[in-house]
Write an enzyme that holds these catalytic residues in place. Structure first.
Site, PDB file in Angstrom:
ATOM      1  CB  THR A  19     -27.037  84.748 -71.005  1.00  0.00           C
ATOM      2  OG1 THR A  19     -28.193  84.941 -70.167  1.00  0.00           O
ATOM      3  CG2 THR A  19     -26.456  86.103 -71.352  1.00  0.00           C
ATOM      4  CG  ASP A  21     -38.861  95.184 -93.402  1.00  0.00           C
ATOM      5  OD1 ASP A  21     -39.872  95.810 -93.035  1.00  0.00           O
ATOM      6  OD2 ASP A  21     -38.160  94.498 -92.614  1.00  0.00           O
ATOM      7  CB  SER A  22     -33.507  95.659 -91.877  1.00  0.00           C
ATOM      8  OG  SER A  22     -34.205  95.519 -90.663  1.00  0.00           O
ATOM      9  CB  SER A  23     -37.436  91.350 -92.060  1.00  0.00           C
ATOM     10  OG  SER A  23     -37.977  92.255 -91.143  1.00  0.00           O
ATOM     11  CB  THR A  69     -39.053 102.762 -90.604  1.00  0.00           C
ATOM     12  OG1 THR A  69     -39.622 101.493 -90.308  1.00  0.00           O
ATOM     13  CG2 THR A  69     -40.057 103.851 -90.282  1.00  0.00           C
ATOM     14  CB  THR A 115     -34.816  99.670 -86.323  1.00  0.00           C
ATOM     15  OG1 THR A 115     -36.179  99.279 -86.482  1.00  0.00           O
ATOM     16  CG2 THR A 115     -34.666 101.162 -86.521  1.00  0.00           C
ATOM     17  CG  ASP A 116     -37.534  95.130 -87.741  1.00  0.00           C
ATOM     18  OD1 ASP A 116     -37.710  95.848 -86.731  1.00  0.00           O
ATOM     19  OD2 ASP A 116     -38.444  94.873 -88.551  1.00  0.00           O
ATOM     20  CB  THR A 121     -29.274  94.141 -78.684  1.00  0.00           C
ATOM     21  OG1 THR A 121     -30.280  93.192 -79.035  1.00  0.00           O
ATOM     22  CG2 THR A 121     -29.574  94.687 -77.305  1.00  0.00           C
ATOM     23  NE  ARG A 143     -31.375  84.402 -77.472  1.00  0.00           N
ATOM     24  CZ  ARG A 143     -32.527  84.838 -76.988  1.00  0.00           C
ATOM     25  NH1 ARG A 143     -33.636  84.183 -77.221  1.00  0.00           N
ATOM     26  NH2 ARG A 143     -32.584  85.914 -76.258  1.00  0.00           N
TER      27      ARG A 143
HETATM   28  N1  ASP Z   1     -39.241  96.744 -90.521  1.00  0.00           N
HETATM   29  C1  ASP Z   1     -38.383  97.904 -90.563  1.00  0.00           C
HETATM   30  C2  ASP Z   1     -37.014  97.454 -90.991  1.00  0.00           C
HETATM   31  O1  ASP Z   1     -36.280  96.919 -90.215  1.00  0.00           O
HETATM   32  C3  ASP Z   1     -38.366  98.563 -89.242  1.00  0.00           C
HETATM   33  C4  ASP Z   1     -37.556  99.821 -89.143  1.00  0.00           C
HETATM   34  O2  ASP Z   1     -36.797 100.214 -90.013  1.00  0.00           O
HETATM   35  O3  ASP Z   1     -37.669 100.477 -88.097  1.00  0.00           O
HETATM   36  O4  ASP Z   1     -36.672  97.596 -92.140  1.00  0.00           O
END
Ligand code: ASP
Length: 340
Positions: A277, A58-60, A14, A94-95, A164, A244
């Protein structure tokens, strides 16, 4: 003392998105750096800044091959024959930031300077963005004596392999639920110096990662026959299953509930089963209840208080370092990922 030189790795997320429609910016490193410095001019007051842009995703879409590319590039920055690099900041979505942070913590052995991951919940150009404060804090932390992989986000400095993502919306998006923050960011950056890890060996890159890690969340009503069926299809490819489990590492056993049997068959076939867990806080302590002991009897390995992110990346790392078994690697604390 001379000014520090900090290298930024811009990998997307983002923070790097363009307004208004959230486009990905196709910029070269020089343009990325100019854009950052236009919005966060204080970076130049904190340190001398260089920027590398290995990808913009995108980090996904970031995975093990990216972690290896990043670890290689960071190690190259640290090489004695190149320009001095006092610390690294990785701008990341962040993902999956906590996965990348954990993977880097395992791959960069004997780290002797800071590697800081940061990002933001709103793009750099958005009003009321958190990007500016996060980036300035991350660069400042990269100049400090914190030779660890950390996540710097909101008002906290977190151990990377303990972090996390806990909130999709809040500006305090990250936590390390089983480990107090290494530092707090307020008027000053207050570090808990006694808890910061020091290198126990010379810096070395341990970049190999294996494949064949599968994760599974236990829930009431989960049909173990589906697990058997799915794994029969993937026979030979699944090398570690991360379970998990409930609470302290419990699963259903009543009436011969077949999950434990399915896990036993996996272990007998040579697949390692690692139990975490699904609670945010606490540990998988399999010897406490019959419902956890059954897993131990079936040959499962408890992951203690590791996050799922740390357990998944450690499993890949362990498969890439077969000089020890997965069980032995999970018995060792490599980067502060697990409590005593
Ligand atoms: N979908 C974004 C990512 O992980 C979300 C972010 O950066 O906050 O690349």
């Amino acid at each position: 003392m001379s000014r520090k030189r900090i290298v930024l790795f811009h990998t997307g997320g983002t923070l790097g998105m363009a307004l208004p429609e959230g486009r990905r910016l196709d910029l070269g490193p020089r343009d990325h750096l100019q854009r950052l410095l236009a919005r966060v001019p204080e970076l130049c007051e904190i340190a001398d800044i260089d920027l590398v842009a290995p990808w913009n995703l995108d980090s996904s879409d970031v995975g093990p091959a990216h972690w290896q590319q990043l670890a290689d590039a960071i190690a190259a920055q640290f090489a004695a024959d190149g320009p001095r690099c006092d610390g690294v900041v990785v701008i990341h979505g962040t993902d999956t930031m906590a996965y990348t942070a954990s993977a880097l913590a395992f791959m960069l052995r004997g780290l002797d300077r800071p590697v800081v991951l940061t990002g933001s919940q709103r793009p750099l150009e958005a009003w009321r963005t958190d990007a500016r404060a996060n980036l300035a804090a991350a660069v400042e932390c990269a100049t400090l004596d914190v030779p660890e992989v950390t996540v710097v986000f909101g008002d906290r400095v977190l151990r990377g392999c303990r972090a996390t993502k806990v909130d999709a919306n809040d500006y305090q998006a990250f936590d390390s639920p089983n480990e107090a923050p290494l530092g707090r960011i307020g008027v000053s950056v207050d570090l808990d110096a006694a808890r910061i890890r020091r290198p126990m060996q010379a810096f070395a890159l341990a970049r190999d990662l294996g494949t064949g890690v599968l994760g599974m969340t236990v829930f009431p009503g989960l049909d173990p026959a589906m697990l058997d069926g799915m794994l029969a299809h993937a026979a030979g490819r699944v090398r570690v299953v991360l379970v998990r489990a409930f609470g302290m590492g419990n699963v259903p056993i009543l009436g011969g509930a077949g999950l434990v049997g399915a896990i036993g068959r996996l272990v007998a076939r040579g697949t390692d089963v690692v139990v975490t867990t699904q609670c945010l806080r606490g540990r998988a302590q399999l010897d406490l209840y019959p419902n956890g002991r059954a897993l131990l009897d079936a040959g499962a390995i408890g992951a203690g208080d590791m996050t799922f992110e740390a357990a998944a990346t450690k499993a890949m790392w362990a498969l890439g370092h077969p000089d020890r078994s997965v069980r032995l690697w999970f018995g060792a604390d490599l980067a502060g990922e697990v409590g005593a």
